[in-house]
Motif scaffolding. Structure first.
Motif, PDB file in Angstrom:
ATOM      1  N   HIS A  28       0.858  -1.188   0.000  1.00 25.10           N
ATOM      2  CA  HIS A  28       0.000   0.000   0.000  1.00 25.10           C
ATOM      3  C   HIS A  28       0.890   1.233   0.000  1.00 25.10           C
ATOM      4  O   HIS A  28       2.117   1.123   0.090  1.00 25.10           O
ATOM      5  CB  HIS A  28      -0.928   0.016   1.224  1.00 25.10           C
ATOM      6  CG  HIS A  28      -1.966  -1.065   1.205  1.00 25.10           C
ATOM      7  ND1 HIS A  28      -2.955  -1.129   0.260  1.00 25.10           N
ATOM      8  CD2 HIS A  28      -2.164  -2.132   2.029  1.00 25.10           C
ATOM      9  CE1 HIS A  28      -3.729  -2.188   0.493  1.00 25.10           C
ATOM     10  NE2 HIS A  28      -3.264  -2.816   1.561  1.00 25.10           N
ATOM     11  N   CYS A  80      -4.606   5.845  -0.810  1.00 20.57           N
ATOM     12  CA  CYS A  80      -3.580   4.919  -1.252  1.00 20.57           C
ATOM     13  C   CYS A  80      -3.422   5.073  -2.763  1.00 20.57           C
ATOM     14  O   CYS A  80      -4.407   5.153  -3.488  1.00 20.57           O
ATOM     15  CB  CYS A  80      -3.976   3.492  -0.899  1.00 20.57           C
ATOM     16  SG  CYS A  80      -2.797   2.253  -1.461  1.00 20.57           S
ATOM     17  N   HIS A 127      -7.813   0.119  -4.802  1.00 13.95           N
ATOM     18  CA  HIS A 127      -7.401   0.484  -3.439  1.00 13.95           C
ATOM     19  C   HIS A 127      -8.338   1.547  -2.861  1.00 13.95           C
ATOM     20  O   HIS A 127      -8.624   1.528  -1.660  1.00 13.95           O
ATOM     21  CB  HIS A 127      -5.945   0.946  -3.437  1.00 13.95           C
ATOM     22  CG  HIS A 127      -4.975  -0.196  -3.578  1.00 13.95           C
ATOM     23  ND1 HIS A 127      -4.178  -0.650  -2.542  1.00 13.95           N
ATOM     24  CD2 HIS A 127      -4.699  -1.000  -4.639  1.00 13.95           C
ATOM     25  CE1 HIS A 127      -3.441  -1.674  -2.965  1.00 13.95           C
ATOM     26  NE2 HIS A 127      -3.737  -1.905  -4.239  1.00 13.95           N
TER      27      HIS A 127
END
Ligand SMILES: [Cu+2]
Length: 346
Positions: free
Chosen positions: A129, A169, A177
């Motif tokens: 991430h 993210c 994400h």
């Protein structure tokens, strides 16, 4: 025959204009009368623009919409952990979410122009991430890079421009994400404070549900629905209709300031308060605000500051006026004063 058609047209026109009020709660009410009468009526859920049931005890209040107070520090050590969590989007809908600090949206960050943010991301999830602060002016190739499972990364920036900004993210595919929950708001206050107000933060976002799986019917991301821009739920602060179920209190005539950030990943938010006109809309930066605005688009990846007042006691829905999205959950209400027949506030 012509007379019959004329009569039929008149009936349809009357219904559309609300002079013949539908008697079913499931039929969207459109009459001005219903809107005006709502505070005194026996059933707030039957009011105009009641896209979500007001006071529904089944809908959780994930968080207060109240903004954190203006900061008094000049340096901010902000540390966020990325982890995968179970997130309740709506009653009975549990989503396999990805989150900053285990909440969707992530925590609200509030700083003032000129402040330094020392940020650290710690990744305890099983996949990479990253973090992208829209309030920062910084090289993405240095700061917004992937953080592998078990690793951390720190970077620093000075907040130079006031406004309501998104963070998210930025790991590819970014749409996944974000759709899974990795976003939040950072408010950057001007050095000279804005006038005192009741301040709310609303982060709009979407959920695209795959089929239930496992014993607990967990829902994950439906990628093809995402690419078709067809969410199942559009939400403020993570939960469909949570501020209709749990109205936000306000006082008649007081200044209310909404920091609205649209995380998307796809749908523009046409932000509007039913029964009010915004005194000022601050689109961003240092320029003069717009004045006297009914509705204003918050772009995906953008943030806009809205200021206005509810002039009399009553229930005032706030929505994305893209009404498919309000129907899917982008609706809340202000409970202004103590209108007769209204439900409890938080
Ligand atoms: Cu991510």
């Amino acid at each position: 025959m012509a007379r019959q058609i004329a009569l039929l047209s008149l009936v349809l026109f009357s219904w559309a204009c609300g002079s013949a009020t539908p008697d079913s709660d499931s039929t969207p009410a459109t009459s001005d009368a219903a809107e005006t009468d709502a505070p005194d009526g026996p059933s707030p859920a039957a009011m105009s623009h009641g896209e979500a049931k007001i006071g529904d005890p089944a809908v959780p209040l994930q968080r207060s919409a109240m903004a954190p107070p203006r900061s008094t520090q000049r340096r901010h050590n902000v540390r966020m952990t990325t982890a995968h969590v179970r997130h309740i989007v709506a009653p009975g809908v549990v989503y396999d979410g990805w989150a900053f600090d285990s909440v969707i949206p992530g925590p609200v960050v509030r700083v003032t122009v000129g402040d330094t943010v020392n940020f650290t991301i710690v990744n305890v999830s099983p996949i990479p991430h990253s973090m992208d602060f829209h309030a920062a002016e910084i090289a993405p190739s240095r700061a917004y890079v992937n953080v592998n499972p078990g690793d951390s990364l720190s970077f620093q920036f000075v907040a130079r421009v006031p406004g309501a900004f998104m963070y998210h993210c930025g790991t590819a595919p970014v749409a996944a994400h974000i759709a899974n929950g990795m976003y939040g708001a950072i408010v950057v206050d001007p050095v000279t404070p804005l006038p005192p107000a009741r301040e709310l933060v609303l982060v709009q976002s979407e959920f695209y549900l795959g089929p239930p799986s496992g014993a607990d019917s967990l829902r994950g991301l439906d990628w093809s629905q995402l690419l078709d821009l067809s969410p199942d739920h559009v939400v403020f602060n993570g939960v469909a209709g949570q501020y209709a179920a749990n109205p936000v209190p306000a006082d008649p005539g007081e200044l209310i300031r909404f920091y609205v950030v649209n995380a998307g990943p796809n749908r523009v938010s046409a932000f509007h308060v039913v029964g009010a006109i915004f005194d000022r809309v601050r689109v961003g930066g240092f320029g003069a605000p717009l004045e006297g605005v009914q509705t204003f688009n918050v772009p995906v990846g953008g943030g806009v500051i809205f200021e206005g007042r509810a002039m009399e006691e009553g229930i005032y829905p706030f929505v994305s006026h893209a009404f498919a999205d309000a129907t899917k959950g982008a609706v809340g209400v202000l409970k202004v004063g103590n209108p007769k027949g209204a439900v409890g506030a938080h």
